[in-house]
Design an enzyme around this catalytic site. Structure first.
Site, PDB file in Angstrom:
ATOM      1  N   ARG A  46       0.816  -1.213   0.000  1.00 42.02           N
ATOM      2  CA  ARG A  46       0.000   0.000   0.000  1.00 42.02           C
ATOM      3  C   ARG A  46       0.852   1.266   0.000  1.00 42.02           C
ATOM      4  O   ARG A  46       0.406   2.322  -0.371  1.00 42.02           O
ATOM      5  CB  ARG A  46      -0.956  -0.008   1.192  1.00 42.02           C
ATOM      6  CG  ARG A  46      -2.112  -0.988   0.974  1.00 42.02           C
ATOM      7  CD  ARG A  46      -3.041  -0.997   2.131  1.00 42.02           C
ATOM      8  NE  ARG A  46      -2.293  -1.198   3.367  1.00 42.02           N
ATOM      9  CZ  ARG A  46      -2.808  -1.122   4.588  1.00 42.02           C
ATOM     10  NH1 ARG A  46      -4.079  -0.808   4.741  1.00 42.02           N
ATOM     11  NH2 ARG A  46      -2.061  -1.330   5.645  1.00 42.02           N
ATOM     12  N   LYS A 153       4.588 -18.387   7.660  1.00 44.16           N
ATOM     13  CA  LYS A 153       3.919 -18.892   8.845  1.00 44.16           C
ATOM     14  C   LYS A 153       3.454 -17.702   9.692  1.00 44.16           C
ATOM     15  O   LYS A 153       3.973 -16.615   9.461  1.00 44.16           O
ATOM     16  CB  LYS A 153       4.845 -19.816   9.632  1.00 44.16           C
ATOM     17  CG  LYS A 153       6.241 -19.188   9.872  1.00 44.16           C
ATOM     18  CD  LYS A 153       6.723 -19.331  11.267  1.00 44.16           C
ATOM     19  CE  LYS A 153       6.234 -18.297  12.201  1.00 44.16           C
ATOM     20  NZ  LYS A 153       6.981 -17.038  12.245  1.00 44.16           N
ATOM     21  N   LYS A 187      17.687 -23.782   7.516  1.00 43.18           N
ATOM     22  CA  LYS A 187      18.972 -23.612   8.212  1.00 43.18           C
ATOM     23  C   LYS A 187      19.831 -24.862   8.004  1.00 43.18           C
ATOM     24  O   LYS A 187      19.359 -25.983   8.195  1.00 43.18           O
ATOM     25  CB  LYS A 187      18.737 -23.397   9.715  1.00 43.18           C
ATOM     26  CG  LYS A 187      18.076 -22.066  10.059  1.00 43.18           C
ATOM     27  CD  LYS A 187      17.885 -21.946  11.573  1.00 43.18           C
ATOM     28  CE  LYS A 187      16.956 -20.808  11.936  1.00 43.18           C
ATOM     29  NZ  LYS A 187      17.594 -19.507  11.983  1.00 43.18           N
ATOM     30  N   ASP A 240       3.823 -18.207  16.746  1.00 41.84           N
ATOM     31  CA  ASP A 240       4.991 -17.638  16.079  1.00 41.84           C
ATOM     32  C   ASP A 240       6.149 -18.633  15.997  1.00 41.84           C
ATOM     33  O   ASP A 240       6.882 -18.659  15.017  1.00 41.84           O
ATOM     34  CB  ASP A 240       5.433 -16.383  16.850  1.00 41.84           C
ATOM     35  CG  ASP A 240       6.495 -15.577  16.115  1.00 41.84           C
ATOM     36  OD1 ASP A 240       6.378 -15.438  14.884  1.00 41.84           O
ATOM     37  OD2 ASP A 240       7.438 -15.080  16.767  1.00 41.84           O
ATOM     38  N   HIS A 245       8.173 -23.823  13.967  1.00 37.38           N
ATOM     39  CA  HIS A 245       9.624 -24.040  14.088  1.00 37.38           C
ATOM     40  C   HIS A 245       9.973 -25.149  15.097  1.00 37.38           C
ATOM     41  O   HIS A 245      10.726 -26.065  14.792  1.00 37.38           O
ATOM     42  CB  HIS A 245      10.334 -22.764  14.543  1.00 37.38           C
ATOM     43  CG  HIS A 245      10.130 -21.582  13.640  1.00 37.38           C
ATOM     44  ND1 HIS A 245       9.976 -21.685  12.286  1.00 37.38           N
ATOM     45  CD2 HIS A 245      10.090 -20.238  13.906  1.00 37.38           C
ATOM     46  CE1 HIS A 245       9.843 -20.478  11.751  1.00 37.38           C
ATOM     47  NE2 HIS A 245       9.898 -19.584  12.720  1.00 37.38           N
ATOM     48  N   LYS A 345      10.962 -14.559  24.158  1.00 35.80           N
ATOM     49  CA  LYS A 345      11.578 -13.281  23.788  1.00 35.80           C
ATOM     50  C   LYS A 345      12.180 -12.692  25.063  1.00 35.80           C
ATOM     51  O   LYS A 345      11.716 -12.986  26.165  1.00 35.80           O
ATOM     52  CB  LYS A 345      10.505 -12.317  23.270  1.00 35.80           C
ATOM     53  CG  LYS A 345       9.774 -12.793  22.029  1.00 35.80           C
ATOM     54  CD  LYS A 345      10.534 -12.443  20.780  1.00 35.80           C
ATOM     55  CE  LYS A 345       9.756 -12.807  19.524  1.00 35.80           C
ATOM     56  NZ  LYS A 345      10.610 -12.934  18.349  1.00 35.80           N
TER      57      LYS A 345
HETATM   58  C1  BG6 Z   1      10.404 -15.917  13.074  1.00 37.31           C
HETATM   59  C2  BG6 Z   1       9.552 -15.330  14.153  1.00 37.31           C
HETATM   60  O1  BG6 Z   1       9.694 -16.898  12.370  1.00 37.31           O
HETATM   61  O2  BG6 Z   1      11.544 -16.486  13.657  1.00 37.31           O
HETATM   62  C3  BG6 Z   1      10.331 -14.313  14.953  1.00 37.31           C
HETATM   63  O3  BG6 Z   1       8.413 -14.717  13.582  1.00 37.31           O
HETATM   64  C4  BG6 Z   1      11.615 -14.891  15.452  1.00 37.31           C
HETATM   65  O4  BG6 Z   1       9.564 -13.820  16.050  1.00 37.31           O
HETATM   66  C5  BG6 Z   1      12.379 -15.569  14.320  1.00 37.31           C
HETATM   67  O5  BG6 Z   1      12.392 -13.828  15.976  1.00 37.31           O
HETATM   68  C6  BG6 Z   1      13.590 -16.313  14.818  1.00 37.31           C
HETATM   69  O6  BG6 Z   1      14.306 -16.775  13.714  1.00 37.31           O
HETATM   70  P1  BG6 Z   1      15.874 -16.897  13.732  1.00 37.31           P
HETATM   71  O7  BG6 Z   1      16.211 -17.468  12.413  1.00 37.31           O
HETATM   72  O8  BG6 Z   1      16.428 -15.534  13.957  1.00 37.31           O
HETATM   73  O9  BG6 Z   1      16.158 -17.809  14.869  1.00 37.31           O
END
Ligand code: BG6
Length: 494
Positions: A46, A153, A187, A240, A245, A345
């Site tokens: 946008r 995701k 990774k 998240d 993950h 976090k």
């Molecule tokens: C993302 C999340 O998918 O992965 C983030 O949305 C997170 O909140 C991140 O910080 C972490 O990824 P990495 O590769 O930095 O460990």
């Protein structure tokens, strides 16, 4: 195979992920000669950019987010000359004919027969809308051309919405056109879990309930939510990090060896792990799942705001920024072995690692000089200081029979370090090549949600505790209580 020509359409072209990850990763691929010969990026959003104002904006991101020494001004200019921008609202159907016209123009410009990859880097609320609008102007239809769609995701907000999303996508795309991305699978060190387990005959015979006592998976970060408040408060740690993950890390640690690395056989094994997650009753969820939210603190000489004081976060938010849980995998290999997983976090450090604890010897003949149990662990360090460490006891020289913790360490530096391309480069390249092995299949998303959905539902009850933890600490104390007996979390030291 690599297509000869391609347009990558980024929904959310002015967003955070595009700046931080997608454009730097594409630049890497460009530098390595891995992009199709005739290639263009079309950023959508946008924000009112033109091609001319979009490029310097991305150039700035390249300077900022590429690793040191990787930015090259003339390379950046060359790369960005293939980048375009269209200002449109992806939520509005009547903007899509404009998109179709612009794509036809770009097709002419680079002689592209309509090969498009759509990348959805938008707020999750648009994941259901965009494919429907694409269908409304026929942009999903392949007619011999390449049409793929990459979805970030979290895929779905809960089980119902994930099922609904799958239905929407499957109405306009075949499963082999769908690339649900989970960048952890991109990774190197995550893929290496499979090499460790299946390229060596040493570990696999021990890799089961007979020899493994418990497994811990920790993925913590020392940052808060930065400028992502709007997204994060709707999402929280479970959606998240955990449903995708961490679930993938559990899958790779626990899976049976696939016969081959291809999209079907590898992903079948992932799904089998998710199918074996033992469902939890409400009472078990209350005992085994701890959620937390960071509170204000003084940390490393600085004041850190509470989550509720961060930008765009309501003062009474009950979104979790920390989650620890214990789960079981009900199958032949893992019966009775607890898997402890946690994420947060504003923790003391940024580390992702897997700690596999082997069972102790049946009889204890030695004492450890530094107290505590003999380590007897295999630590897989996903990031940073990537490597694998086998921790065991060795006799202390001299009289007596005391032992000390020692380690055999492998670090990726020994292989010349990790390639500079990050997870996103690998996955973007795989998507261009048409290899969906490292992307999440619809049944995996669904099975994972089936397991996690009851937790989200129970959390909606007022009395489900949300514990505070001061920013910069290892999360709420209650998370220690889910670990059995005298064990505790292995907090990575760096
Ligand atoms: C993302 C999340 O998918 O992965 C983030 O949305 C997170 O909140 C991140 O910080 C972490 O990824 P990495 O590769 O930095 O460990």
């Amino acid at each position: 195979t690599r297509p000869e020509s391609l347009i990558l359409v980024i929904f959310g072209g002015s967003g955070d992920l595009t700046k931080r990850k997608l454009i730097p990763s594409l630049y890497q691929l460009f530098k390595q000669g891995k992009l199709p010969d005739r290639f263009a990026v079309l950023g959508l959003g946008r924000t009112d950019y033109t091609d001319e104002s979009y490029r310097p904006h991305l150039d700035e991101s390249l300077r900022k987010y590429l690793a040191e020494g990787e930015y090259d001004a003339s390379l950046s200019e060359q790369f960005l000359s293939s980048v375009h921008y269209l200002s449109m609202d992806p939520a509005v159907a009547s903007d899509y004919p404009k998109l179709a016209t612009r794509l036809s123009e770009l097709d002419l410009l680079i002689r592209n027969p309509g090969n498009y990859i759509y990348y959805l880097s938008t707020p999750p609320s648009l994941y259901g809308v965009v494919p429907q609008h694409l269908m409304s102007v026929g942009l999903n239809r392949a007619d011999g051309a390449l049409r793929r769609i990459v979805i970030e995701k979290p895929f779905g907000y809960n089980l119902d919405s994930a099922l609904e999303l799958n239905k929407i996508y499957q109405a306009g795309f075949h499963e082999d056109q769908l690339y649900r991305i989970d960048h952890f699978l991109g990774k190197e060190t995550v893929q290496d879990i499979m090499a460790l387990r299946f390229a060596n005959g040493i570990f696999e015979p021990l890799w089961n309930r007979n020899y493994i006592e418990r497994v811990e998976i920790t993925a913590v970060e020392n940052m808060g939510i930065e400028s992502r408040g709007g997204f994060y408060d709707q999402t929280g740690a479970l959606r998240d990090m955990v449903q995708n993950h961490l679930a993938q890390l559990v899958a790779l640690t626990a899976m049976e060896p696939p016969v081959q690395f291809n999209a079907d056989l590898f992903r079948n094994e992932v799904v089998k792990v998710y199918q074996s997650f033992r469902p939890m009753s409400d009472e078990e969820i209350r005992r085994r799942v701890i959620r937390g939210q960071y509170t204000e603190s003084e940390w490393k000489g600085e004041h850190h705001r509470a989550y509720r004081e961060e930008d765009k976060i309501p003062h009474d938010s009950r979104t979790e920024t920390f989650l620890a849980m214990k789960l079981y995998i009900d199958n032949w290999r893992w019966q009775g072995v607890p898997f402890y997983i946690r994420t947060g976090k504003m923790m003391p450090t940024k580390v992702t690692e897997i700690v596999v604890h082997f069972k102790p010897t049946p009889h204890k003949m030695f004492t450890t000089i530094d107290g505590g149990a003999v380590p007897n662990q295999l630590v897989i360090r996903i990031q940073p200081d990537e490597g694998i460490s086998l921790k065991f006891a060795a006799k202390v020289p001299g009289s007596g029979f005391e032992v000390k913790k020692v380690a055999m360490n492998f670090t990726y530096d020994q292989l010349g370090g990790l390639a500079s391309g990050d997870a996103y480069s690998r996955l973007l390249e795989d998507c261009m090549l048409g290899d969906s092995t490292l992307f999440t299949r619809s049944d995996a998303v669904e099975m994972s949600w089936r397991f996690f959905d009851p937790i989200l539902r129970l959390w909606q009850e007022e009395d489900f505790p949300l514990y505070g933890y001061p920013a910069g600490t290892w999360g709420p104390k209650q998370s220690d209580l889910i670990i059995e007996r005298d064990h505790s979390w292995t907090n990575p030291c760096k």
